[in-house]
Design a protein around this motif. Structure first.
Motif, PDB file in Angstrom:
ATOM      1  N   GLN A  78       0.819  -1.210   0.000  1.00  0.00           N
ATOM      2  CA  GLN A  78       0.000   0.000   0.000  1.00  0.00           C
ATOM      3  C   GLN A  78       0.855   1.264   0.000  1.00  0.00           C
ATOM      4  N   ASP A  79       2.122   1.133   0.396  1.00  0.00           N
ATOM      5  CA  ASP A  79       3.010   2.296   0.342  1.00  0.00           C
ATOM      6  C   ASP A  79       3.293   2.719  -1.096  1.00  0.00           C
ATOM      7  N   ASP A  80       2.997   1.827  -2.059  1.00  0.00           N
ATOM      8  CA  ASP A  80       3.214   2.157  -3.471  1.00  0.00           C
ATOM      9  C   ASP A  80       2.080   2.997  -4.044  1.00  0.00           C
ATOM     10  N   LEU A  81       1.029   3.245  -3.262  1.00  0.00           N
ATOM     11  CA  LEU A  81      -0.093   4.055  -3.729  1.00  0.00           C
ATOM     12  C   LEU A  81       0.114   5.504  -3.306  1.00  0.00           C
ATOM     13  N   SER A  82      -0.189   6.411  -4.212  1.00  0.00           N
ATOM     14  CA  SER A  82       0.083   7.831  -4.003  1.00  0.00           C
ATOM     15  C   SER A  82      -1.106   8.532  -3.345  1.00  0.00           C
ATOM     16  N   PRO A  83      -0.919   9.153  -2.166  1.00  0.00           N
ATOM     17  CA  PRO A  83      -2.010   9.927  -1.543  1.00  0.00           C
ATOM     18  C   PRO A  83      -2.503  11.053  -2.457  1.00  0.00           C
ATOM     19  N   GLU A  84      -1.579  11.670  -3.219  1.00  0.00           N
ATOM     20  CA  GLU A  84      -1.981  12.736  -4.143  1.00  0.00           C
ATOM     21  C   GLU A  84      -2.926  12.198  -5.229  1.00  0.00           C
ATOM     22  N   ALA A  85      -2.653  10.976  -5.716  1.00  0.00           N
ATOM     23  CA  ALA A  85      -3.527  10.390  -6.747  1.00  0.00           C
ATOM     24  C   ALA A  85      -4.904  10.069  -6.171  1.00  0.00           C
ATOM     25  N   ILE A  86      -4.948   9.610  -4.925  1.00  0.00           N
ATOM     26  CA  ILE A  86      -6.244   9.334  -4.281  1.00  0.00           C
ATOM     27  C   ILE A  86      -7.017  10.637  -4.101  1.00  0.00           C
ATOM     28  N   ALA A  87      -6.319  11.698  -3.711  1.00  0.00           N
ATOM     29  CA  ALA A  87      -6.975  13.009  -3.573  1.00  0.00           C
ATOM     30  C   ALA A  87      -7.478  13.507  -4.927  1.00  0.00           C
ATOM     31  N   ASP A  88      -6.727  13.220  -5.976  1.00  0.00           N
ATOM     32  CA  ASP A  88      -7.142  13.598  -7.331  1.00  0.00           C
ATOM     33  C   ASP A  88      -8.449  12.900  -7.691  1.00  0.00           C
ATOM     34  N   TYR A  89      -8.547  11.592  -7.341  1.00  0.00           N
ATOM     35  CA  TYR A  89      -9.793  10.871  -7.598  1.00  0.00           C
ATOM     36  C   TYR A  89     -10.954  11.514  -6.836  1.00  0.00           C
ATOM     37  N   ARG A  90     -10.727  11.823  -5.561  1.00  0.00           N
ATOM     38  CA  ARG A  90     -11.804  12.406  -4.758  1.00  0.00           C
ATOM     39  C   ARG A  90     -12.308  13.713  -5.382  1.00  0.00           C
ATOM     40  N   LYS A  91     -11.378  14.539  -5.868  1.00  0.00           N
ATOM     41  CA  LYS A  91     -11.789  15.801  -6.484  1.00  0.00           C
ATOM     42  C   LYS A  91     -12.597  15.540  -7.760  1.00  0.00           C
ATOM     43  N   SER A  92     -12.116  14.618  -8.604  1.00  0.00           N
ATOM     44  CA  SER A  92     -12.820  14.321  -9.862  1.00  0.00           C
ATOM     45  C   SER A  92     -14.184  13.717  -9.586  1.00  0.00           C
ATOM     46  N   ARG A  93     -14.261  12.843  -8.584  1.00  0.00           N
ATOM     47  CA  ARG A  93     -15.544  12.233  -8.237  1.00  0.00           C
ATOM     48  C   ARG A  93     -16.487  13.284  -7.670  1.00  0.00           C
TER      49      ARG A  93
ATOM     50  N   PRO B 258       0.116   8.053 -12.371  1.00  0.00           N
ATOM     51  CA  PRO B 258      -1.217   7.511 -12.093  1.00  0.00           C
ATOM     52  C   PRO B 258      -2.192   7.946 -13.195  1.00  0.00           C
ATOM     53  N   LEU B 259      -3.239   7.176 -13.401  1.00  0.00           N
ATOM     54  CA  LEU B 259      -4.039   7.290 -14.627  1.00  0.00           C
ATOM     55  C   LEU B 259      -4.637   8.669 -14.852  1.00  0.00           C
ATOM     56  N   PHE B 260      -5.220   9.293 -13.816  1.00  0.00           N
ATOM     57  CA  PHE B 260      -5.848  10.600 -14.023  1.00  0.00           C
ATOM     58  C   PHE B 260      -4.822  11.627 -14.490  1.00  0.00           C
ATOM     59  N   ARG B 261      -3.669  11.655 -13.822  1.00  0.00           N
ATOM     60  CA  ARG B 261      -2.627  12.618 -14.214  1.00  0.00           C
ATOM     61  C   ARG B 261      -2.040  12.244 -15.570  1.00  0.00           C
ATOM     62  N   LEU B 262      -1.940  10.953 -15.851  1.00  0.00           N
ATOM     63  CA  LEU B 262      -1.406  10.509 -17.140  1.00  0.00           C
ATOM     64  C   LEU B 262      -2.289  10.983 -18.284  1.00  0.00           C
ATOM     65  N   ILE B 263      -3.604  10.890 -18.105  1.00  0.00           N
ATOM     66  CA  ILE B 263      -4.532  11.353 -19.141  1.00  0.00           C
ATOM     67  C   ILE B 263      -4.336  12.850 -19.382  1.00  0.00           C
ATOM     68  N   ARG B 264      -4.222  13.613 -18.299  1.00  0.00           N
ATOM     69  CA  ARG B 264      -4.077  15.062 -18.446  1.00  0.00           C
ATOM     70  C   ARG B 264      -2.748  15.418 -19.107  1.00  0.00           C
ATOM     71  N   ARG B 265      -1.669  14.734 -18.728  1.00  0.00           N
ATOM     72  CA  ARG B 265      -0.357  15.032 -19.320  1.00  0.00           C
ATOM     73  C   ARG B 265      -0.332  14.657 -20.800  1.00  0.00           C
ATOM     74  N   ALA B 266      -0.929  13.518 -21.133  1.00  0.00           N
ATOM     75  CA  ALA B 266      -0.969  13.109 -22.536  1.00  0.00           C
ATOM     76  C   ALA B 266      -1.782  14.103 -23.357  1.00  0.00           C
ATOM     77  N   GLN B 267      -2.908  14.542 -22.809  1.00  0.00           N
ATOM     78  CA  GLN B 267      -3.736  15.528 -23.511  1.00  0.00           C
ATOM     79  C   GLN B 267      -2.970  16.827 -23.706  1.00  0.00           C
ATOM     80  N   ALA B 268      -2.238  17.264 -22.688  1.00  0.00           N
ATOM     81  CA  ALA B 268      -1.460  18.501 -22.800  1.00  0.00           C
ATOM     82  C   ALA B 268      -0.377  18.372 -23.864  1.00  0.00           C
TER      83      ALA B 268
END
Length: 646
Positions: free
Chosen positions: A169-184, A267-277
């Motif tokens: 679980q240490d391999d999971l990013s708190p920032e990515a989880i927060a990103d999901y919460r904001k998007s949701r 992480p997937l949400f940030r990856l989508i945004r970076r690829a789009q940019a």
């Protein structure tokens, strides 16, 4: 459906996923594979096999005709017995005998099996090799991903739900989880899961699961969605996005003409945004001034909604089993996105409602955060958006052989001033608007099939087939392939008209901005060299007036599997050399090929074949000569090198 109706359908339509014609006088392996495929294919509703019907290949326009069955009663009994005994579950098929033109035809209707009975497979071969799916008009052996399609309704675990053994679980990013919460929260502020703790949230999303020791461990979906870049690199080193900018219109593996590459891993949400940019920063822009506005608005030439949906589709539906990156390739005239993993949905039904997600855990998260369209509508949304923008329709290719899905988005505006000028050369044919659009697509993409024409014209399959045949009979298109693998390529007449137009560059360049026109150099009969050897010949025939023996070419193509023959016909005159080399490898894996034969099927000058394809493949050690001691042997042939595993 009666035998007469089946025969009429075979001769009216160029593609049939629900009808198969066979010469078979006994229930051989091929007929039973078709039975298996019809029974398995989800949503198809089964299919018909007409035995005693053959395709007359020697006619100018090949058609199906009745050959007949000598002993229909014995054949019917044998088929019933084989369907009962050969498969893991006995199949009950409907068999009837009809007389047409004094000859017997045996018609077999195979109903679709119930979801709980799938996959149907040959007992002697087991899974997945013994199971088949109906893809277009072909029977394809199943893969592990196909098994997932069959098991979806039976609570079978998907690959993205599996535990990653060496992750914590240490391999999971708190920032990515927060990103999901904001998007949701943006999608649904009242979502219940927003009140849960991070651990409860990860459990609910299937991002962590208990291992056999009772410890909570990240799943594949958990790492893809929320993994730290370092964890993604360690556990999925090739699961990244490569943004590649290629100068010109074709892939050029020339060390002196390097292309620019950016590797993205997040992480997937940030990856989508970076690829789009990355795409938006590099995409040609168009501008407009809306009524009442004082300032112009710059917009990407491809609609933003299309770009976003294309990227999400690639990352949501890619195969995470495959250790290959998603490639976004920006050419001068198009954006091309390649993701590992063929479409689990038949190419015939792309854009229709309903989804067959390869990664249901990942897909569910993207849908509920509104990154992805409602289920099954992504392809339709992209097509509609491109049409509203006046752009050439996107082209989609699902390649089971290479296990990849390719989407191409052209910057070319549809039926613009230059197109109209080009089409006036065919004014004597009184083309309809839909037929004119089809010719533009053929010119841009090198080929067109029934599905693409249907999308252009909103016609049904029969009307689209008749329109394509009209263009064929007018001498503008040449028909290739069989069944649903039927496609049409430009004839010499169409190419000759295109070449004569390109000889007057002033008619093409005066109104086109750089990067937006698909004509300024695409219509030239002498594009720059595409080989990794700067001195090599261009990747096209020596001149466009070179005449190949089409009869011999057709005979060679008829000996090939339908999917391979279709790929050969769709390569066009300006196909990327690397992809053409892969076709050469596929051919040479089947049998030994001489240069003259390869020259025919590829429609390339023999010296082009030697310089641009055979020599690079031999340098890579993938291809060998059949007579290496005498390289200049007139009967020299080439075969794929056998790979031995120690």
């Amino acid at each position: 459906m009666t035998a007469v109706e089946l025969l009429e359908s075979l001769n009216l339509l160029d593609e049939h996923e629900r009808i198969e014609a066979k010469r078979a006088s006994e229930p051989g392996k091929s007929a039973l594979e078709t039975v298996c495929a019809f029974a398995n294919e989800p949503g198809l509703g089964g299919g018909w096999i007409a035995l005693g019907v053959v395709r007359e290949e020697m006619a100018l326009f090949p058609a199906y005709e009745v050959e007949g069955i000598a002993n229909p009663d014995k054949l019917s009994a044998d088929i019933a017995n084989q369907c009962r005994d050969s498969f893991n579950i006995p199949l009950r098929v409907d068999i009837s005998t009809e007389n047409i033109q004094g000859k017997n035809v045996v018609v077999v209707f195979v109903p679709e099996a119930q979801p709980q009975d799938k996959p149907i497979f040959f007992k002697a071969q087991g899974l997945p090799r013994g199971a088949f799916r109906r893809i277009g008009s072909t029977d394809q052996r199943c893969t592990d991903d196909d098994m997932a399609v069959f098991y979806q309704g039976r609570q079978q675990e998907s690959f993205d739900a599996g535990i990653v053994a060496d992750a914590t679980q240490d391999d999971l990013s708190p920032e990515a989880i927060a990103d999901y919460r904001k998007s949701r929260g943006d999608a649904n502020p009242d979502a219940e899961e927003l009140r849960w703790s991070d651990e409860e949230l990860l459990q609910a999303l299937g991002s962590i699961r208990r291992d056999p020791k009772g410890e909570w461990k990240p799943t594949v979906a958990g790492l893809i969605l929320f993994g730290k870049p370092s964890a993604l690199r360690r556990c999925f080193p090739m699961t990244r996005v490569d943004y590649i900018r290629v100068p010109g219109r074709e892939w050029v593996p020339d060390p002196d003409r390097r292309f620019d590459t950016v590797e993205l891993r997040d992480p997937l949400f940030r990856l989508i945004r970076r690829a789009q940019a990355a795409v938006l920063d590099d995409l040609p822009m168009s501008f407009g001034l809306s009524e009442g506005d004082l300032q112009r608005q710059d917009k990407p030439v491809i609609p933003l909604r299309v770009i976003r949906e294309a990227l999400v589709n690639a990352l949501m539906h890619r195969s995470y089993r495959s250790h290959s990156p998603v490639q976004i390739i920006r050419y001068a005239n198009r954006l091309e996105i390649r993701n590992p993993g063929f479409s689990l949905k038949s190419p015939e039904h792309l854009g229709e409602p309903g989804s067959q997600p390869r990664n249901p855990k990942i897909a569910a998260v993207l849908h509920e955060t509104r990154f992805a369209e409602t289920k099954g509508s992504g392809i339709r949304v992209m097509r509609e958006s491109m049409e509203q923008a006046g752009l050439t329709p996107p082209l989609f290719e699902s390649d089971r052989g290479n296990d990849q899905f390719i989407a191409r988005y052209f910057f070319h505006h549809f039926l613009g001033e230059d197109d109209i000028a080009w089409l006036t050369r065919f004014r004597d044919l009184h083309l309809s608007e839909d037929e004119a659009k089809a010719l533009i697509v053929v010119r841009e993409a090198g080929a067109i099939d029934n599905a693409t024409y249907r999308e252009l014209s909103k016609m049904d399959a029969l009307a689209a087939s008749q329109a394509l045949r009209r263009l064929r009979d007018a001498g503008l298109l040449a028909q290739k392939g069989r069944g649903s693998a039927t496609y049409y390529v430009p004839t010499e007449r169409l190419i000759a008209d295109e070449t004569s137009l390109s000889s007057k560059p002033e008619t093409l360049s005066s109104k086109s901005g750089e990067g937006l026109s698909s004509k300024s150099d695409a219509l030239s009969s002498k594009p720059p060299a595409l080989s990794s050897n700067p001195a090599a010949l261009p990747d096209e025939p020596e001149t466009l007036s070179t005449r190949y023996d089409e009869t011999q070419r057709s005979q060679l193509l008829d000996t090939l599997p339908g999917s391979l023959a279709a790929r050969l016909g769709a390569i066009g005159l300006r196909h990327p050399p690397q992809e053409t080399r892969e076709l050469v490898m596929a051919l040479c894996a089947l049998r030994d090929w001489r240069v003259e034969e390869l020259s025919l099927v590829l429609r390339r000058n023999p010296e082009v074949v030697r310089q641009n394809y055979l020599r690079p493949l031999m340098r890579e050690g993938r291809l060998v000569m059949t007579n290496p001691d005498e390289p200049n042997d007139p009967q020299q042939a080439y075969r794929a090198r056998e790979i031995t595993h120690e």
